[in-house]
Every structure is written in structure tokens, then in C-alpha cells.
Design an enzyme around this catalytic site. Structure first.
Site, PDB file in Angstrom:
ATOM      1  N   THR A  52      40.147  24.231  36.136  1.00 52.10           N
ATOM      2  CA  THR A  52      40.034  22.837  35.695  1.00 52.10           C
ATOM      3  C   THR A  52      38.936  22.115  36.482  1.00 52.10           C
ATOM      4  OG1 THR A  52      42.430  22.976  35.446  1.00 52.10           O
ATOM      5  CG2 THR A  52      41.433  20.786  35.192  1.00 52.10           C
ATOM      6  N   HIS A 124      40.769  32.580  29.997  1.00 51.38           N
ATOM      7  CA  HIS A 124      41.249  33.379  31.135  1.00 51.38           C
ATOM      8  C   HIS A 124      41.162  34.869  30.810  1.00 51.38           C
ATOM      9  CE1 HIS A 124      42.527  30.016  33.482  1.00 51.38           C
ATOM     10  NE2 HIS A 124      43.492  29.651  32.685  1.00 51.38           N
ATOM     11  N   LEU A 243      35.053  14.492  41.404  1.00 43.73           N
ATOM     12  CA  LEU A 243      35.653  15.835  41.477  1.00 43.73           C
ATOM     13  C   LEU A 243      36.507  16.043  42.721  1.00 43.73           C
ATOM     14  CD1 LEU A 243      32.579  18.025  40.393  1.00 43.73           C
ATOM     15  CD2 LEU A 243      34.618  17.526  39.007  1.00 43.73           C
ATOM     16  N   MET A 248      40.936  13.706  41.286  1.00 34.99           N
ATOM     17  CA  MET A 248      41.431  14.533  40.169  1.00 34.99           C
ATOM     18  C   MET A 248      42.957  14.499  40.065  1.00 34.99           C
ATOM     19  SD  MET A 248      38.809  17.725  39.684  1.00 34.99           S
ATOM     20  CE  MET A 248      40.024  18.644  38.779  1.00 34.99           C
ATOM     21  N   ARG A 280      47.853  20.282  42.927  1.00 32.17           N
ATOM     22  CA  ARG A 280      49.019  20.312  43.803  1.00 32.17           C
ATOM     23  C   ARG A 280      48.677  20.203  45.279  1.00 32.17           C
ATOM     24  NH1 ARG A 280      51.423  24.406  46.587  1.00 32.17           N
ATOM     25  NH2 ARG A 280      49.579  25.612  46.057  1.00 32.17           N
ATOM     26  N   GLY A 282      45.408  22.211  46.714  1.00 30.74           N
ATOM     27  CA  GLY A 282      43.948  22.287  46.703  1.00 30.74           C
ATOM     28  C   GLY A 282      43.283  22.822  47.962  1.00 30.74           C
TER      29      GLY A 282
HETATM   30  P1  A3P Z   1      46.797  24.705  44.226  1.00 36.74           P
HETATM   31  O1  A3P Z   1      47.991  25.021  43.389  1.00 36.74           O
HETATM   32  O2  A3P Z   1      46.573  25.704  45.315  1.00 36.74           O
HETATM   33  O3  A3P Z   1      46.789  23.321  44.734  1.00 36.74           O
HETATM   34  P2  A3P Z   1      43.449  26.147  37.685  1.00 36.74           P
HETATM   35  O4  A3P Z   1      42.775  24.945  37.166  1.00 36.74           O
HETATM   36  O5  A3P Z   1      42.652  27.414  37.582  1.00 36.74           O
HETATM   37  O6  A3P Z   1      44.835  26.290  37.137  1.00 36.74           O
HETATM   38  O7  A3P Z   1      43.598  25.955  39.253  1.00 36.74           O
HETATM   39  C1  A3P Z   1      44.495  25.034  39.801  1.00 36.74           C
HETATM   40  C2  A3P Z   1      44.275  24.988  41.292  1.00 36.74           C
HETATM   41  O8  A3P Z   1      43.047  24.288  41.561  1.00 36.74           O
HETATM   42  C3  A3P Z   1      45.389  24.233  42.007  1.00 36.74           C
HETATM   43  O9  A3P Z   1      45.513  24.847  43.295  1.00 36.74           O
HETATM   44  C4  A3P Z   1      44.774  22.849  42.086  1.00 36.74           C
HETATM   45  O10 A3P Z   1      45.352  22.008  43.040  1.00 36.74           O
HETATM   46  C5  A3P Z   1      43.338  23.210  42.448  1.00 36.74           C
HETATM   47  N1  A3P Z   1      42.408  22.093  42.216  1.00 36.74           N
HETATM   48  C6  A3P Z   1      42.198  21.398  41.084  1.00 36.74           C
HETATM   49  N2  A3P Z   1      41.312  20.409  41.279  1.00 36.74           N
HETATM   50  C7  A3P Z   1      40.943  20.494  42.579  1.00 36.74           C
HETATM   51  C8  A3P Z   1      40.046  19.739  43.398  1.00 36.74           C
HETATM   52  N3  A3P Z   1      39.370  18.707  42.932  1.00 36.74           N
HETATM   53  N4  A3P Z   1      39.925  20.106  44.691  1.00 36.74           N
HETATM   54  C9  A3P Z   1      40.613  21.154  45.188  1.00 36.74           C
HETATM   55  N5  A3P Z   1      41.475  21.893  44.461  1.00 36.74           N
HETATM   56  C10 A3P Z   1      41.641  21.567  43.174  1.00 36.74           C
END
Ligand code: A3P
Length: 315
Positions: A52, A124, A243, A248, A280, A282
């Protein structure tokens, strides 16, 4: 009665060596024969690797930082190709035709087909299950792949599975499934390797979640260059602010609050904490505080073995 958690594990099949839910049968041909355009932009990843985050970065760079348009949900701007056949949310919707769900969930491939060009598509799928025209090189859309340390992917995936996929096992159970290549889109290393091997192709950009955390402006500049866009310093700064994790996390176009509320209302979520969120934690290196020494050792041995065939890749 079979729990959803068990169902997740038992109703899976292998497609060209890749673990996918049996519902994927309905979509396999559509994905294989999906018409690709050279001006498409794909963001590909193994789930929970920062998809994302990467999508939002790519979309905004390609759309000249149109923060206004970026207020619409990411799935509507940057649809998920095989969503309908692979993700529990969509599978639940398929079982109940009375549910009101947007077409990017129930007819994801069709939704991508009719998307105005240039299209932005998330997938994916490992390289070996991407649409044929990409695999054969007949079409050369831009592909941005994002990878993340598998120990952190596993932790993130565990929380995601409880929140959105009805998983009700323990973290230990989940680590076993992860290392056993039993989860959707597994094997993990087949996924990463398929893109790593092609990372030097002109139409491919390989990114790491860890680099985005360490130096987001550099990754933004590299991505802009790849997409043929120029950003000045103030634009890079504005984009990085947008970002940031904090921004986010509260952005309703990205944080899936509506989906999560829906999943909770269906009693599909097996999340006991109620604090679990899509965006969650990050952080890099969550495994240091969360994984037992035993699992760290197993993951490290497994990674060392597999990294041998991904020359130069380091997390
Ligand atoms: P965590 O669960 O470790 O926090 P995806 O989009 O592939 O499902 O990935 C989700 C993961 O990316 C989650 O990790 C989420 O918190 C993290 N994430 C999304 N946006 C982020 C940001 N701006 N900075 C850091 N981590 C981010």
C-alpha cells in the site's frame, strides 16, 4: 464445525507450485489471459511487504502529486488484479451474493480490464503467475516490486490474518505455516526470487521496505526517475510527509477502516486486541521483540539457504 482458520488452510490448491485458495480456479484463466498494455504500471509484492505504501508513492508520482484525487480509496485508483479469487474478504462476498460489495472486490479482473489507461494495477502474484503477456515479454509494462524482511512480513501477516482473514491460531502456528510455505502466495522465496532475477530489466524496479524506512526521499527520487517524472525538493518533501506512517495511518483512503468495520460486522475477524489496524506498526526489526530465539534461528537458516540463489539481496 470447521473454523474459518482451518478452512483457510484446507481449501487451498497449488497453481504452478503456488498456494492459492480454490476459488482462484474461477479466475486463473482470466488472469493468465489478461490483456496487458505497455503503459500499465504494476506494483507487485508478497503480502505485507509494504504494498500500500509503495502503491501510494507510485500513484502520486505518476499523477503529478494530485493529492485531491488521492482522496479516493486506493483500491478504486490502483485496483488489485486477482483480489476476487484470493482474499478472504472477496471470498466471503462470493459466498453471500446479497452482500453489497464494490466491483473491485467481486469482479476484480473485469474491474482492471475496464480501467481507464494508463492503468495502475496491484498484484500479489509471483512472477510465474502474472499474466502471460508479461511473462513472455510480449508487453513490457513498468513493474515495481517491493520486498521486506520475511521475519517482519510474517509478523505483519499474522496480525493481518487475524484482523482480515479469520485466522485464530497462535503466532507459533502462523510461523509454522509461513516457514512451511503453506500461506497464500507461498512459497515466499519463489516470490522474491522471481522478481529479483529480473530486477535489471528496463521495465523493472526492485525496492526494499527497509530502504523506504531508512531514506524515503531517495526511494521517491529513484521511483520518479523510473517513472520518467521529475520532482523538485519541495515536492519530494510534500510527498514524504503524505507517505509518513503517521499520516497514512489516519488516511481513510489507505487505512482500510471501512473494510475492517465490515469484516468485524460479519464476525470474520478473529482479532482479540481490537487495536489491530491495517497500518499497524510500520517498523523494521519487529521480530527482535516478538519472535523467540528458536524461530529467529529457523527463519535465518531458511533465509540463508534461499538467499544463496538471490545473489546480492540483503535485508
Ligand atoms: P506492519 O503490520 O508491520 O505494521 P501491505 O500494504 O503490503 O499489506 O503492507 C502492510 C505493512 O506496511 C504494515 O506493516 C503497515 O503498517 C506497513 N506500512 C504501511 N504504510 C506504511 C508507512 N507509511 N510507513 C511504514 N510502514 C507502513
Amino acid at each position: 464445525k470447521e473454523t474459518l482458520s482451518e478452512k483457510m488452510r484446507t481449501n487451498y490448491l497449488e497453481f504452478d507450485g503456488v498456494v492459492l485458495p480454490e476459488e482462484y480456479k474461477l479466475y486463473a484463466d482470466q488472469v493468465e489471459n489478461f490483456e496487458v498494455y505497455d503503459d500499465d504500471v504494476y506494483v507487485c509484492s508478497f503480502q505485507k511487504s509494504g504494498t500500500t505504501w509503495t502503491q501510494e508513492m507510485v500513484w502520486l508520482i505518476a499523477n503529478d502529486l494530485d493529492f485531491e484525487k488521492a482522496k479516493s480509496p486506493i483500491n478504486a485508483r490502483f485496483p488489485f488484479l486477482e483480489f476476487s479469487g484470493t482474499i478472504m474478504t472477496a471470498r466471503a462476498a462470493m459466498r453471500d451474493p446479497n452482500m453489497e460489495v464494490p466491483s473491485w472486490v467481486t469482479k476484480s479482473v473485469d474491474f482492471c480490464k475496464t480501467f481507464p489507461r494508463p492503468r495502475f494495477i496491484k498484484s500479489h502474484q509471483p512472477f510465474n503467475l502474472l499474466p502471460r503477456q508479461i511473462r513472455t515479454g510480449e508487453k513490457k509494462p513498468k513493474i515495481i516490486y517491493v520486498a521486506r524482511n520475511p521475519k517482519d512480513v510474517c509478523i505483519s501477516f499474522y496480525h493481518h490474518s487475524k484482523l482480515l482473514e479469520g485466522f485464530c491460531g497462535t503466532f507459533d502456528d502462523f510461523c509454522k505455516l509461513f516457514l512451511g510455505d503453506k500461506l497464500v502466495y507461498a512459497p515466499y522465496w519463489n516470490h522474491v526470487r522471481g522478481f529479483w532475477e529480473r530486477k535489471d530489466q528496463d521495465n523493472m524496479l526492485f525496492l526494499l521496505f527497509e530502504d523506504m524506512k531508512k531514506d524515503l526521499p531517495s526511494v521517491v527520487r529513484k521511483t520518479a526517475q523510473f517513472l520518467g517524472k521529475t520532482l523538485d525538493d519541495s515536492q519530494v518533501q510534500a510527498l514524504c510527509k503524505h507517505l509518513s506512517f503517521e499520516s497514512m495511518k489516519v488516511n481513510p483512503a489507505l487505512n482500510r477502516v471501512t473494510t475492517i468495520a465490515w469484516i468485524r460486522s460479519l464476525n470474520l475477524s478473529k482479532d482479540d486486541s481490537e487495536e489491530n489496524e491495517f497500518i499497524r506498526n510500520g517498523n523494521v526489526g519487529q521480530w527482535k521483540a516478538t519472535m523467540s530465539e528458536e524461530w529467529i534461528k529457523k527463519f535465518d537458516e531458511w533465509s540463508a539457504k534461499n538467499l544463496a540463489s538471490c545473489k546480492g539481496l540483503k535485508f
